[in-house]
Design an enzyme around this catalytic site. Structure first.
Site, short mmCIF file in Angstrom:
data_model
loop_
_atom_site.label_atom_id
_atom_site.label_comp_id
_atom_site.label_asym_id
_atom_site.label_seq_id
_atom_site.Cartn_x
_atom_site.Cartn_y
_atom_site.Cartn_z
CG ASP A 212 -1.55 4.68 7.93
OD1 ASP A 212 -1.19 4.63 8.60
OD2 ASP A 212 -2.45 5.09 6.91
CG HIS B 151 -0.47 3.84 4.71
ND1 HIS B 151 -0.87 3.11 5.76
CD2 HIS B 151 -0.04 3.36 3.95
CE1 HIS B 151 -0.92 2.15 5.27
NE2 HIS B 151 -1.00 1.28 4.20
CB SER C 27 -1.09 -0.17 1.06
OG SER C 27 0.00 -0.37 2.24
#
Length: 404
Positions: A380, A383, A145
């Site tokens: 998160d 990311h 990702s």
């Protein structure tokens, strides 16, 4: 406007109060437009609106001098007024979980820093110059990702000039291909978090460490550039298979199976992927090093850990250690090994880890969904917000790929 002004004679000019009123309204409209373009955090992009053509500036589109190390340096305040390159209003390619402006991140300071390599300045990203330079070329991102995060950043940067056409051969979003028609430039993403063949059985992943993943290997034929990146998924409990038999595992807790740790699986999978590329690919292979896994504070990623800093670290405030250091070392060693054995492929190491280690302030944290949403998501800290520090990867990518 100049022609209109020239046609107005002093005798025909409107009275002074009317001119002052028009000027005041104009100033207010300009200020409102600027405020809206930066602070509006709603996704109001419309596919019918065309991007404006970017104007060249002396601070963009140049190149760093030979010998400058792009990947060692520091983050400095961005006083040039160029940040951010885009917003969630101007770019439709931001995935929800990285859309920090839309979901209410209150601070904007994380957008106000620029990477300055030691010994030179890094030019701002020039979307028009990028598309001109890579007219008729193709670029593939292969990995997890974070590879997708990287590609979406590039598409957002290019949205200043052109929006691409989706020419994907599948509806699977992890295997999308986009074409910038006016420049015949293609960009694609191939989902392969382990780079090798993998399947899940129960709680364990079964990694075939000596077999490259056909999901990307067959797809990259004909591409000019491939950006390879993978790291975080190797932390998952896994069985390691080579030549059809189990050789070890990572946190499998199976009697008689040695725990070789994720360092082994990461090394062997990367070695297999690079061997496949250097043996059959005649374009440019870029290995982007890992994005830090160490920015969680106050707990592990699944135990309340979060990343709420609002400023970068200074270079002397932190250093690479632990798992980040181990995985980075493996990547550099395997890249060096593959470069020696490379036949036709050009090999480039994009060593972005040191720069990103200094940016604990650039992650979505809890701003990847509405605060009142009933969702089960961990904070998160892996990311990157878009726009955000990750955009520097594409500034580096552009400089790395510019011809000599």
């Amino acid at each position: 406007m100049r022609r209109l002004i020239q046609r107005v004679s002093p005798a025909a000019a409107p009275p002074l109060p009317a001119l002052l009123l028009v000027a005041a309204v104009g100033v207010l409209l300009v200020l409102a437009a600027r405020r809206s373009s930066f602070f509006d955090t709603t996704s109001a992009w419309s596919g019918a609106r065309r991007p404006s053509r970017a104007r060249n500036s002396t601070a963009a589109g140049g190149r760093v001098p030979k010998g400058c190390d792009l990947f060692r340096g520091e983050w400095v305040p961005d006083s040039g007024g160029g940040a951010p390159y885009y917003t969630n209003r101007s770019c439709p390619h931001i995935q929800e979980h990285q859309n920090c402006l839309k979901y209410g991140r209150p601070d904007r300071g994380f957008l106000r820093w620029r990477w300055r390599p030691a010994g030179c300045d890094l030019p701002r990203f020039d979307a028009a110059a990028f598309l001109r330079s890579f007219r008729g070329r193709s670029l593939a991102f292969v990995g997890d990702s974070l590879a997708r995060n990287h590609m979406q950043s590039l598409m957002c940067l290019l949205s200043k000039v052109e929006y691409p056409k989706d020419i994907s051969k599948t509806a699977h979003s992890e295997f999308s291909t986009m074409l910038y028609e006016s420049h015949n430039f293609t960009v694609a993403i191939f989902w392969s978090p382990f780079l090798v063949k993998a399947n899940k059985s129960g709680d364990l992943w079964h990694l075939h460490l000596d077999e490259p993943d056909d999901a990307w290997l067959a797809g990259i034929a004909g591409f000019d550039y491939v950006v390879l990146s993978a790291a975080n998924w190797f932390t998952r409990p896994s069985m390691f298979i080579e030549a059809g038999r189990v050789v070890g595992c990572h946190i499998c807790l199976v009697p008689g199976v040695a725990d070789l740790t994720l360092r082994y699986s990461q090394r062997m999978a990367l070695r297999t992927a690079l061997r496949a590329l250097t043996g059959a690919f005649n374009g440019t292979v870029l290995l982007r090093t890992l994005s830090p896994t160490s920015h969680f504070e106050g707990g592990e990623w699944d135990k309340g850990g979060d990343c709420r800093r609002t400023r970068p670290y200074a270079a002397n405030e932190t250093r690479m250690a632990g798992l980040d250091l181990d995985m980075h070392t493996v990547q550099v060693e395997e890249f060096d090994r593959a470069k020696v054995a490379a036949a036709a492929a050009r090999m480039v190491l994009m060593d972005t880890t040191a720069a990103m280690l200094l940016r604990p302030d650039g992650h979505p944290s809890r701003y990847g969904h509405w605060a009142n949403q009933n969702v089960t998501l961990y904070n998160d800290c892996v990311h990157w917000c878009l726009p955000g520090p990750i955009d520097v990867w594409n500034e580096m990518l552009f400089q790395t790929l510019l011809p000599d």
